[in-house]
Design an enzyme around this catalytic site. Structure first.
Site: not given
Ligand code: NAD
Length: 265
Positions: A160, A147
């Site tokens: 985080y 991130s």
């Molecule tokens: P999201 O909530 O849409 O997806 C998260 C996924 O992780 C889901 O499929 C969920 O079921 C899975 N998950 C959560 N806990 C779990 C566990 N214990 N076991 C197995 N699966 C699990 O979120 P997202 O925004 O798509 O985030 C995906 C990644 O990208 C994360 O690591 C997040 O920190 C990172 N990220 C997101 C953003 C953003 O703006 N959305 C920015 C930077 C980084």
């Protein structure tokens, strides 16, 4: 014109791919003919529906494994599943993540443990299990979805931020350690992407900051990004495809920002 990344028939495990970024990256790899093992939580009927749809759309083999990424033995089984089903593992995308927004003095300790487990420890356990398979193949690609918060901090997200800085540090260590093995390890550091994780955060930020939700988007979320736009899935997919192709062979141990200029400020 469609680009051929030369990865047809490769096998990928993408953690947390039942939603958001992971789901979009699974689609991008499957479109290139990569067989994908999905993972993540959700309604079983919806997960099966999405799995089947992706398989039909792309003709890649799409499987699902329900490992809880807080449980090391389930993570190892997820990686082994790739070898059991496809006989190989070429790409590991450590993407599963959760968020909790609160001041540190109000942060539930169990939420700290969960954040570190899902984001940081799972990246270690999955990589640890995947590396021997990739070493035996003489090639592998580990891509960690970190991130912008793996490079800079924001208020009310210290756990985080700590987990994501850890992911970036772990990625650097892996990159150096694996540099002569044919395996690369890199971190993609996205800015804000409009996923379910962010949509939930808008409400949490409003409470933590005592401001209405409509102001959170403008004053908090997009305030960080000079281009004032959410990062799109396709922008992340482009970086992933570069990294996992042969074009990405010299990129390792890197933290690659895709954040509309956020970490340049
Ligand atoms: P999201 O909530 O849409 O997806 C998260 C996924 O992780 C889901 O499929 C969920 O079921 C899975 N998950 C959560 N806990 C779990 C566990 N214990 N076991 C197995 N699966 C699990 O979120 P997202 O925004 O798509 O985030 C995906 C990644 O990208 C994360 O690591 C997040 O920190 C990172 N990220 C997101 C953003 C953003 O703006 N959305 C920015 C930077 C980084």
């Amino acid at each position: 014109m469609a680009v051929d990344y030369g990865i047809q028939g490769h096998v990928a495990v993408i953690t947390g791919s039942t939603s958001g970024i992971g789901q979009a990256l699974a689609g991008a790899l499957a479109e290139q003919g990569v067989n994908v093992i999905l993972n993540g939580f959700g309604d079983p009927a919806q997960i099966e529906h999405d799995r089947r749809k992706l398989q039909e759309r792309t003709n890649a083999s799409i499987l699902y494994h329900g490992a809880d990424m807080t449980k090391p033995e389930e993570i190892t089984d997820l990686i082994d599943y790739a070898v059991r089903e496809f006989g190989r593992l070429d790409i590991l995308v450590n993407n599963a993540g959760i968020q909790h927004v609160a001041p540190v003095d109000e942060f539930p300790p169990e939420k700290w443990d969960a954040l570190i487990a899902v984001i940081l420890s799972s990246t270690f356990h999955a990589s640890r299990a995947a590396i021997p398979i990739m070493k035996a193949q003489g090639r592998g690609r580990i891509v960690n979805i970190a991130s912008a918060h793996g490079l800079v901090a924001s208020a009310f997200k210290a756990p985080y931020v700590a987990a994501k800085f850890g992911v970036v540090g772990f990625t650097k260590g892996l990159g150096v350690e694996l540099a002569r093995t044919g395996i690369t390890a890199n971190a993609i550091c996205p800015g804000y992407v409009k996923t379910p994780l962010i949509e939930k955060q808008i409400g949490d930020q409003a409470i933590a900051r005592g401001i209405p939700e409509d102001r959170v988007m403008e004053d908090v979320i997009l305030a960080a990004q000079p281009n004032k736009q959410f990062v799109e899935y396709g922008h992340l997919a482009g970086m992933l495809l570069y990294l996992v192709s042969d074009m990405g062979a010299s990129a390792t141990g890197a933290a690659l920002s895709i954040d509309g200029g956020w970490t340049a400020t």
